[in-house]
Design a protein around this motif. Structure first.
Motif, PDB file in Angstrom:
ATOM      1  N   THR A 371       0.861  -1.186   0.000  1.00 28.59           N
ATOM      2  CA  THR A 371       0.000   0.000   0.000  1.00 28.59           C
ATOM      3  C   THR A 371       0.895   1.233   0.000  1.00 28.59           C
ATOM      4  O   THR A 371       1.600   1.497   0.970  1.00 28.59           O
ATOM      5  CB  THR A 371      -0.919   0.022   1.229  1.00 28.59           C
ATOM      6  OG1 THR A 371      -1.722  -1.167   1.241  1.00 28.59           O
ATOM      7  CG2 THR A 371      -1.825   1.247   1.196  1.00 28.59           C
ATOM      8  N   LYS A 373       1.304   5.297  -0.428  1.00 24.74           N
ATOM      9  CA  LYS A 373       0.684   6.614  -0.391  1.00 24.74           C
ATOM     10  C   LYS A 373       1.677   7.644  -0.918  1.00 24.74           C
ATOM     11  O   LYS A 373       2.826   7.686  -0.492  1.00 24.74           O
ATOM     12  CB  LYS A 373       0.256   6.966   1.036  1.00 24.74           C
ATOM     13  CG  LYS A 373      -0.838   6.068   1.589  1.00 24.74           C
ATOM     14  CD  LYS A 373      -1.260   6.504   2.985  1.00 24.74           C
ATOM     15  CE  LYS A 373      -2.380   5.619   3.514  1.00 24.74           C
ATOM     16  NZ  LYS A 373      -2.801   6.023   4.877  1.00 24.74           N
ATOM     17  N   SER A 408      -5.107  13.796  -3.083  1.00 24.18           N
ATOM     18  CA  SER A 408      -4.585  12.590  -2.435  1.00 24.18           C
ATOM     19  C   SER A 408      -4.433  11.496  -3.482  1.00 24.18           C
ATOM     20  O   SER A 408      -5.140  11.496  -4.493  1.00 24.18           O
ATOM     21  CB  SER A 408      -5.498  12.112  -1.299  1.00 24.18           C
ATOM     22  OG  SER A 408      -6.757  11.703  -1.811  1.00 24.18           O
ATOM     23  N   THR A 410      -3.373   7.140  -3.545  1.00 22.20           N
ATOM     24  CA  THR A 410      -2.917   5.906  -2.905  1.00 22.20           C
ATOM     25  C   THR A 410      -2.989   4.763  -3.911  1.00 22.20           C
ATOM     26  O   THR A 410      -3.978   4.624  -4.638  1.00 22.20           O
ATOM     27  CB  THR A 410      -3.787   5.547  -1.680  1.00 22.20           C
ATOM     28  OG1 THR A 410      -3.720   6.614  -0.730  1.00 22.20           O
ATOM     29  CG2 THR A 410      -3.292   4.260  -1.022  1.00 22.20           C
ATOM     30  N   TYR A 411      -1.940   3.951  -3.952  1.00 21.24           N
ATOM     31  CA  TYR A 411      -1.900   2.762  -4.798  1.00 21.24           C
ATOM     32  C   TYR A 411      -1.777   1.519  -3.913  1.00 21.24           C
ATOM     33  O   TYR A 411      -1.080   1.543  -2.893  1.00 21.24           O
ATOM     34  CB  TYR A 411      -0.698   2.790  -5.745  1.00 21.24           C
ATOM     35  CG  TYR A 411      -0.739   3.880  -6.780  1.00 21.24           C
ATOM     36  CD1 TYR A 411      -1.371   3.689  -7.998  1.00 21.24           C
ATOM     37  CD2 TYR A 411      -0.122   5.110  -6.550  1.00 21.24           C
ATOM     38  CE1 TYR A 411      -1.404   4.682  -8.956  1.00 21.24           C
ATOM     39  CE2 TYR A 411      -0.147   6.109  -7.501  1.00 21.24           C
ATOM     40  CZ  TYR A 411      -0.781   5.901  -8.704  1.00 21.24           C
ATOM     41  OH  TYR A 411      -0.818   6.880  -9.645  1.00 21.24           O
TER      42      TYR A 411
END
Length: 487
Positions: A371, A373, A408, A410-411
């Protein structure tokens, strides 16, 4: 309005698929992290990221990256090394004297170092490459420093043009250097500094864990740097306002749109660049303007291809099919540059590091989940890329005014037990302002607030990706429209 919305959705989808692949600026958090391990230190005025670094400051940084700061101070105080230059402060003297004694740097003359002169991107990258074990004149020529640095994971947009090289940029490429491999391939720079005791292992732990996670992730994703074939699902919410004039009346409309869809993305990131995107979208919109409020539900099927410098779009909506095309400039050159950047990022495991806020690693059965960010510096990259795009379109007499603010991003990546990328999700909030020509003399401005999440399941990567194209003989050329005709 529907056509504009469709083009906007297609553009955003392409942006999402290609996001997160280069460098940026505004690295306050990077400076904080480097400060925590004693590599980057501020002045009485703070980090002063908005000014150019001096040659003295670059020399001090370099000695720290050699892990020789204590050695240099001790040798200078003992008189084992001396200072041949008259313009170096006592603070920088141990570092400059040590570098000079090691044959790593020279002065601007026999008696001057140019201590207060600005340090250029080329000069500092040469310093970093030396810290990684490379020798100019042996491994690279000084004139080719920036090209060689980019091939080894050191990249910042300040290295591509005449923009000043700031302490902000210095922090970014220093951070990249910490994650870059040494010349002998034995390890990466930060690991070697920790092992030698030059940097405290506990202080370095947050950066070390980020580097290790990113190296593992890029190794799993490396094949996708040359091509990817993936199925996707997406959900997108937009609040849109359109303001302008068509020459006879004022345009003011607002629209709230909810979009869900699925499709396929295929990209071959070689020269020439090839692309195919299919989108099946369900759209529910609520529109308010000069007339009564309107609520509509539409099913839209869009296919988009990029080949030989042209974008082709086929749109099926309300029982009708539209086909149109428009040129996108020298895509061969863009493809070569973009693919090279991805290859560098995958091979050198350091280019993206300054833009990553955090990477959390977890296990789900035999799979590893990352995860990631992104931090605010990604916005600077987006601004620079959009500026370059607008300049290219203006040169083609196809002016488009486009600004964006990424709130924002996130991946989440899932890697299988075989070490290959299986899926990726992206979740981001974006504010977008798009100016489009409506007539030869009138423009419309579209303001959009976007929330989007997308999941891609990978079918193939690298050389296994194949794209089939239809005949493009019956696609309407929009070049006259983009040059000022009526949309």
């Amino acid at each position: 309005m529907k056509r504009i919305l469709t083009i906007l959705a297609a553009t955003l989808l392409l942006t999402a698929a290609m996001a997160g692949t280069a460098s940026a600026s505004s690295y306050d958090s990077v400076a904080e992290e480097l400060s925590a391990i004693g590599v980057f230190r501020g002045t009485a005025g703070g980090f002063e990221l908005d000014r150019a670094p001096t040659r003295s400051e670059a020399a001090i940084m370099l000695v720290r990256l050699y892990g020789a700061e204590d050695e240099a101070k001790a040798a200078y105080e003992a008189g084992e090394i001396s200072m041949p230059f008259t313009d170096v402060s006592e603070t920088a003297a141990p570092s400059v004297a040590w570098l000079y004694s090691q044959g790593i740097t020279n002065g601007t003359s026999a008696t001057t170092f140019g201590a207060s002169s600005p340090c250029s991107a080329k000069m500092y990258c040469a310093f970093l490459l030396r810290a990684l074990g490379y020798e100019d004149g042996v491994d690279f020529l000084y004139a080719d420093t920036l090209d060689f640095a980019m091939l080894h994971g050191l990249f910042n947009l300040s290295m591509l043009d005449a923009a000043p090289f700031l302490r902000d940029d210095l922090a970014a490429v220093t951070y990249q250097a910490l994650g870059a491999d040494l010349k002998d391939g034995s390890t990466y720079l930060l690991a070697s500094l920790v092992e030698s005791g030059a940097i405290d292992a506990e202080a370095a732990r947050p950066i070390t864990e980020k580097i290790e996670a990113y190296r593992a992730l890029t190794a799993a994703s490396q094949a996708s740097s040359t091509g990817i074939d993936a199925d996707y699902t997406m959900n997108m919410g937009m609040d849109i306002a359109v303001d302008g004039s068509d020459g006879t009346e004022t345009i003011h409309e607002t629209m709230s749109v909810a979009v869900s869809g699925n499709g396929r993305i295929q990209m071959i990131l070689k020269d020439p660049l090839q692309l195919a995107i299919s989108m099946n979208m369900n759209m529910e919109s609520n529109t308010a303007g000069a007339g009564p409020d309107v609520t509509m539900q539409d099913q839209v099927s869009v296919q988009e291809w990029m080949q030989d410098g042209w974008v082709y779009i086929q749109e099926e909506m309300d029982g009708t099919t539209d086909r149109y095309k428009y040129p996108v400039g020298n895509m061969d050159g863009f493809a070569e540059f973009y693919q090279e950047m991805l290859q560098i990022s995958g091979q050198m495991n350091s280019m993206m590091l300054p833009m990553i806020d955090s990477i959390d690693v977890s296990r789900t059965g035999s799979r590893t989940v990352y995860t990631m960010k992104m931090d605010d510096s990604l916005n600077s990259l987006l601004e620079d890329l959009l500026t370059a795009l607008q300049e290219e379109l203006a040169a083609m007499e196809s002016p488009v005014d486009l600004t964006a603010d990424l709130q924002s991003c996130t991946y989440v990546y899932t890697v299988g037990s075989d070490g290959e990328l299986e899926s990726c999700t992206a979740d981001f909030d974006l504010d977008l302002v798009l100016g489009l020509p409506v007539t030869e003399t009138e423009n419309a401005q579209i303001t959009a607030k976007l929330q989007m999440d997308m999941q891609m399941d990978v079918n193939a990567t690298g050389d296994d990706v194949r794209i089939s194209y239809p005949s493009f003989s019956n696609f309407e050329d929009l070049t006259p429209v983009l040059s000022g005709g009526e949309l």
